[in-house]
Design a protein around this motif. Structure first.
Motif, short mmCIF file in Angstrom:
data_model
loop_
_atom_site.label_atom_id
_atom_site.label_comp_id
_atom_site.label_asym_id
_atom_site.label_seq_id
_atom_site.Cartn_x
_atom_site.Cartn_y
_atom_site.Cartn_z
N ILE A 19 0.84 -1.20 0.00
CA ILE A 19 0.00 0.00 0.00
C ILE A 19 0.87 1.25 0.00
O ILE A 19 0.64 2.20 -0.76
CB ILE A 19 -0.95 0.02 1.22
N ALA A 20 1.91 1.25 0.85
CA ALA A 20 2.73 2.45 1.02
C ALA A 20 3.41 2.89 -0.27
O ALA A 20 3.55 4.09 -0.53
CB ALA A 20 3.78 2.21 2.10
N SER A 21 3.82 1.93 -1.11
CA SER A 21 4.47 2.29 -2.37
C SER A 21 3.55 3.11 -3.26
O SER A 21 3.98 4.08 -3.90
CB SER A 21 4.91 1.01 -3.11
N VAL A 34 8.67 13.83 -0.17
CA VAL A 34 8.31 12.64 0.59
C VAL A 34 9.52 12.07 1.33
O VAL A 34 10.58 11.85 0.73
CB VAL A 34 7.72 11.55 -0.34
N HIS A 35 9.35 11.87 2.63
CA HIS A 35 10.29 11.08 3.41
C HIS A 35 9.70 9.67 3.53
O HIS A 35 8.50 9.53 3.77
CB HIS A 35 10.47 11.66 4.82
N GLY A 36 10.51 8.66 3.38
CA GLY A 36 10.01 7.29 3.53
C GLY A 36 10.89 6.51 4.48
O GLY A 36 12.12 6.56 4.38
N HIS A 48 12.31 -0.15 -6.29
CA HIS A 48 11.21 0.39 -7.13
C HIS A 48 10.87 1.83 -6.74
O HIS A 48 10.39 2.60 -7.57
CB HIS A 48 9.97 -0.50 -7.01
N LEU A 49 11.11 2.18 -5.48
CA LEU A 49 10.77 3.53 -5.01
C LEU A 49 11.62 4.59 -5.72
O LEU A 49 11.14 5.66 -6.07
CB LEU A 49 10.96 3.65 -3.50
N LYS A 50 12.89 4.25 -5.93
CA LYS A 50 13.81 5.21 -6.55
C LYS A 50 13.51 5.42 -8.03
O LYS A 50 13.98 6.38 -8.63
CB LYS A 50 15.25 4.74 -6.35
N MET A 201 0.97 -4.61 -8.02
CA MET A 201 2.05 -4.29 -7.08
C MET A 201 3.08 -3.40 -7.76
O MET A 201 3.39 -3.58 -8.93
CB MET A 201 2.75 -5.57 -6.61
N LEU A 202 3.64 -2.48 -7.00
CA LEU A 202 4.80 -1.72 -7.46
C LEU A 202 6.09 -2.40 -6.98
O LEU A 202 7.13 -2.29 -7.62
CB LEU A 202 4.75 -0.29 -6.93
#
Length: 327
Positions: A19-21, A34-36, A48-50, A201-202
């Motif tokens: 969910i968070a992605s 955004v800070h994660g 994948h976030l980058k 999904m990411l």
């Protein structure tokens, strides 16, 4: 939802999760900085976030976890909001329930949420959205018979313990504590309670609810309980979290669920679209009917997509990532 005119900082806990992605992706697309928080920013499962659009300039990952109070304080510094999505979800049977419940489920969920709220106060965060679960709403022997379950309904702690439903126990304790915290704090705290979350999904690693959907198409079980699944698309959950954060009228808790479907109907719907997979062979009737109301969330302006769209996008995603191979 309106696009932010100025760059506002928001932290997402457990940023690499399912969910968070999507929450991170949507925040970046709306112009937030955004800070994660992640356990290890260099871990491949967070890569994948980058790659998300605008991540290079507007996403910063912090190495910490929910039991690291100082690490959380560093991640929340300068943020006006925190979206607390991180929480462990068990996958498969629990081999050592006593140990698992305390150390791997209850402590991160309950103590972790306490740490998040304390760190928010220290960082002078204005608003927090805590992602709970429909498991904090519906696990009770005393469900209303004549109406859907709403935000007034809570899971029964003793019943959770008796049935060894430790995930729902942890979620119920953590959410009730978070809402209780608002009475003694200036923090604006809102909670969102998603049901079973399906959709693309990411991230590259499987999570519990995606495994559930996959099991209908891969395992070909002899007999499956024909239980009712309240479900919602992961993208609609992410939108609900942003809505709860951005809308000044949001208050208290919000159930986030779009559709209810029995196991057999779900499998038959999938089979009609994708006939070449291994579906359950028979079903055992189950009387545990769960109907959830998202009227309160819809009154904020939340909308959800059709179930067919969720299933098509999920299956395409699983096939592209090699989790599903046609027979």
């Amino acid at each position: 939802m309106e696009r932010k005119a100025e760059k506002e900082r928001v932290c997402v806990t457990g940023a690499g999760g399912y969910i968070a992605s999507w929450v991170v992706k949507f925040l970046l697309s709306k112009g937030y900085i955004v800070h994660g928080t992640v356990r290890d920013p260099s871990d491949e499962k967070n890569s994948h976030l980058k790659k998300l659009e605008k991540a290079l300039e507007n996403l910063q990952l912090f190495k910490t976890d929910l039991l690291d109070y100082e690490g959380l304080c560093a991640a929340f510094a300068g943020c006006s909001g925190v979206l607390h999505v991180a929480s462990p979800v068990p996958i498969g049977p629990i081999s050592n329930p006593e140990n698992f419940t305390q150390e791997e489920l209850i402590e991160p969920a309950v103590v972790g949420t306490r740490n998040v709220l304390s760190a928010c106060e220290k960082a002078k965060v204005k608003k927090v959205v805590v992602v709970s679960s429909a498991g904090a709403v519906a696990v009770t022997p005393n469900r209303p018979k004549d109406r859907p379950m709403d935000e007034e309904c809570w899971s029964d702690l003793e019943y959770c313990k008796a049935t060894q439903n430790y995930y729902c126990l942890a979620k119920t304790i953590a959410e009730s504590e978070a809402l209780e915290h608002t009475k003694k704090s200036e923090l604006n705290i809102v909670t969102v309670c998603p049901s079973f979350v399906f959709g693309p999904m990411l991230q590259s690693t499987m999570n519990g609810s995606c495994l559930l959907l996959l099991s209908f198409m891969k395992d070909g079980g002899e007999s499956v309980k024909n239980i009712v699944y309240p479900v919602v698309d992961v993208r609609d959950v992410a939108e609900s979290i942003l809505l709860a954060y951005e809308n000044p009228d949001a208050v208290g808790r919000y159930i986030c669920s779009a559709h209810s479907i029995q196991a057999q109907a779900l499998a038959e719907k999938l089979k009609s679209m994708y006939p070449n997979y291994n579906y359950p062979k028979s079903y055992i009737e189950d009387e545990k009917d769960v109907e959830l109301s998202s009227e309160k969330l819809q009154s904020l302006g939340w909308k959800y997509r059709p179930l067919e769209e969720t299933l098509v996008d999920a299956v395409r995603n699983y096939e592209e990532n090699g989790f599903l191979v046609e027979h």
